[in-house]
Scaffold this motif. Structure first.
Motif, PDB file in Angstrom:
ATOM      1  N   SER A 101       0.854  -1.186   0.000  1.00 35.09           N
ATOM      2  CA  SER A 101       0.000   0.000   0.000  1.00 35.09           C
ATOM      3  C   SER A 101       0.895   1.244   0.000  1.00 35.09           C
ATOM      4  CB  SER A 101      -0.907  -0.010   1.227  1.00 35.09           C
ATOM      5  OG  SER A 101      -0.119  -0.024   2.394  1.00 35.09           O
ATOM      6  N   ASN A 102       0.272   2.406  -0.111  1.00 39.20           N
ATOM      7  CA  ASN A 102       1.045   3.653  -0.162  1.00 39.20           C
ATOM      8  C   ASN A 102       1.586   4.087   1.193  1.00 39.20           C
ATOM      9  OD1 ASN A 102       0.666   3.925  -2.923  1.00 39.20           O
ATOM     10  ND2 ASN A 102      -1.211   5.103  -2.670  1.00 39.20           N
ATOM     11  N   TYR A 103       0.940   3.644   2.277  1.00 42.27           N
ATOM     12  CA  TYR A 103       1.349   4.051   3.620  1.00 42.27           C
ATOM     13  C   TYR A 103       1.251   2.871   4.571  1.00 42.27           C
ATOM     14  CZ  TYR A 103       0.834   8.716   1.696  1.00 42.27           C
ATOM     15  OH  TYR A 103       0.961   9.835   0.917  1.00 42.27           O
ATOM     16  N   ALA A 104       1.641   3.112   5.796  1.00 39.67           N
ATOM     17  CA  ALA A 104       1.592   2.082   6.829  1.00 39.67           C
ATOM     18  C   ALA A 104       0.165   1.561   7.009  1.00 39.67           C
ATOM     19  CB  ALA A 104       2.116   2.640   8.152  1.00 39.67           C
ATOM     20  N   GLN A 105       0.055   0.295   7.403  1.00 42.26           N
ATOM     21  CA  GLN A 105      -1.255  -0.287   7.679  1.00 42.26           C
ATOM     22  C   GLN A 105      -1.779   0.137   9.054  1.00 42.26           C
ATOM     23  OE1 GLN A 105       1.020  -1.833   5.838  1.00 42.26           O
ATOM     24  NE2 GLN A 105      -0.165  -2.471   4.084  1.00 42.26           N
ATOM     25  N   THR A 106      -0.896   0.499   9.972  1.00 43.45           N
ATOM     26  CA  THR A 106      -1.324   0.938  11.298  1.00 43.45           C
ATOM     27  C   THR A 106      -2.032   2.293  11.197  1.00 43.45           C
ATOM     28  OG1 THR A 106       0.949   1.744  11.631  1.00 43.45           O
ATOM     29  CG2 THR A 106       0.375  -0.384  12.634  1.00 43.45           C
ATOM     30  N   PRO A 107      -2.847   2.655  12.197  1.00 41.28           N
ATOM     31  CA  PRO A 107      -3.621   3.902  12.112  1.00 41.28           C
ATOM     32  C   PRO A 107      -2.736   5.136  11.867  1.00 41.28           C
ATOM     33  CG  PRO A 107      -4.422   2.554  13.913  1.00 41.28           C
ATOM     34  CD  PRO A 107      -3.160   1.904  13.419  1.00 41.28           C
ATOM     35  N   GLU A 108      -3.198   5.962  10.955  1.00 41.47           N
ATOM     36  CA  GLU A 108      -2.442   7.140  10.518  1.00 41.47           C
ATOM     37  C   GLU A 108      -2.144   8.115  11.649  1.00 41.47           C
ATOM     38  OE1 GLU A 108      -2.981  10.714   7.228  1.00 41.47           O
ATOM     39  OE2 GLU A 108      -4.351   9.013   7.218  1.00 41.47           O
ATOM     40  N   ASN A 109      -3.039   8.227  12.632  1.00 43.54           N
ATOM     41  CA  ASN A 109      -2.860   9.195  13.717  1.00 43.54           C
ATOM     42  C   ASN A 109      -2.290   8.563  14.991  1.00 43.54           C
ATOM     43  OD1 ASN A 109      -5.194   7.737  14.174  1.00 43.54           O
ATOM     44  ND2 ASN A 109      -6.319   9.465  15.050  1.00 43.54           N
ATOM     45  N   TRP A 110      -1.743   7.368  14.883  1.00 41.41           N
ATOM     46  CA  TRP A 110      -1.091   6.694  16.011  1.00 41.41           C
ATOM     47  C   TRP A 110       0.391   6.550  15.729  1.00 41.41           C
ATOM     48  CZ3 TRP A 110      -3.930   1.690  17.972  1.00 41.41           C
ATOM     49  CH2 TRP A 110      -5.254   1.990  18.292  1.00 41.41           C
ATOM     50  N   GLU A 111       1.217   6.710  16.759  1.00 36.79           N
ATOM     51  CA  GLU A 111       2.639   6.335  16.683  1.00 36.79           C
ATOM     52  C   GLU A 111       2.702   4.845  16.958  1.00 36.79           C
ATOM     53  OE1 GLU A 111       5.716   7.836  16.172  1.00 36.79           O
ATOM     54  OE2 GLU A 111       4.855   9.786  15.706  1.00 36.79           O
ATOM     55  N   CYS A 112       3.116   4.059  15.962  1.00 36.01           N
ATOM     56  CA  CYS A 112       3.129   2.600  16.091  1.00 36.01           C
ATOM     57  C   CYS A 112       4.464   2.035  15.626  1.00 36.01           C
ATOM     58  CB  CYS A 112       2.027   1.983  15.228  1.00 36.01           C
ATOM     59  SG  CYS A 112       0.369   2.507  15.667  1.00 36.01           S
ATOM     60  N   LEU A 113       4.764   0.852  16.128  1.00 32.52           N
ATOM     61  CA  LEU A 113       5.966   0.166  15.688  1.00 32.52           C
ATOM     62  C   LEU A 113       5.870  -1.322  15.997  1.00 32.52           C
ATOM     63  CD1 LEU A 113       8.990   0.831  18.050  1.00 32.52           C
ATOM     64  CD2 LEU A 113       6.664   1.246  18.707  1.00 32.52           C
TER      65      LEU A 113
END
Length: 174
Positions: A101-113
């Motif tokens: 996909s074009n961006y991360a699969q995790t929520p756009e407004n969350w800091e995730c890792l």
């Protein structure tokens, strides 16, 4: 071998060690071994294209075999987007991986890792990942069901547990 955040995938009699070296800050590499002692030279398996969204903090690559494909889960960040886990795909464990996909699969407004794959008894794929303590204070481990092609979440993330749920955490935070 000098690798940060190593991950080893055993597959068809070969061990594949994924990570990044000091020389590969914005790339991921793989080393191969048949005995876990003697390793090949690193091969680049992902280098971002010019239009890839992330520009820093390429971290913690993991590769999982699922339904005949290989999926690389890794953390990425850029100045104007939150850190997130994005999934990339390849037809082989040492092939070049491409973003799904074009961006991360995790929520756009969350800091995730640190996303990883979990497949339930029915064969449904999930991402298990961390919602960072740097954003919410009490970091959480969450899960969300992935679409069959791994391109997006099919369900909203569910909190599995929070760091402060465990007594031993207070030992590290005074």
């Amino acid at each position: 071998i000098d690798v940060r955040d190593p991950f080893i995938l055993p597959y068809n009699g070969m061990y594949y060690l994924y990570g990044k070296t000091r020389e590969s800050d914005l790339k991921f590499c793989v080393y191969k071994s048949i005995d876990l002692e003697n390793w090949s030279e690193p091969e680049v398996i992902f280098a971002p294209s010019e239009n890839f969204w992330a520009t820093k903090d390429f971290w913690a690559p993991e590769v999982h075999a699922h339904n005949g494909k290989f999926y690389l889960f890794a953390s990425f960040k850029c100045e104007d987007r939150m850190r997130g886990t994005q999934i990339l795909v390849s037809d082989k464990p040492d092939g070049m991986f491409q973003p799904i996909s074009n961006y991360a699969q995790t929520p756009e407004n969350w800091e995730c890792l640190d996303g990883t794959l979990y497949v339930d008894k029915k064969g449904n794929p999930y991402m298990v990942f961390c919602h960072e303590w740097t954003q919410i204070g009490n970091g959480t481990v969450c899960s969300a069901r992935l679409s069959e092609d791994f391109s997006k979440f099919e369900t909203e993330p569910q909190v599995l547990f929070a760091a402060a749920d465990y007594e031993f955490v207070s030992a590290y935070h005074g």
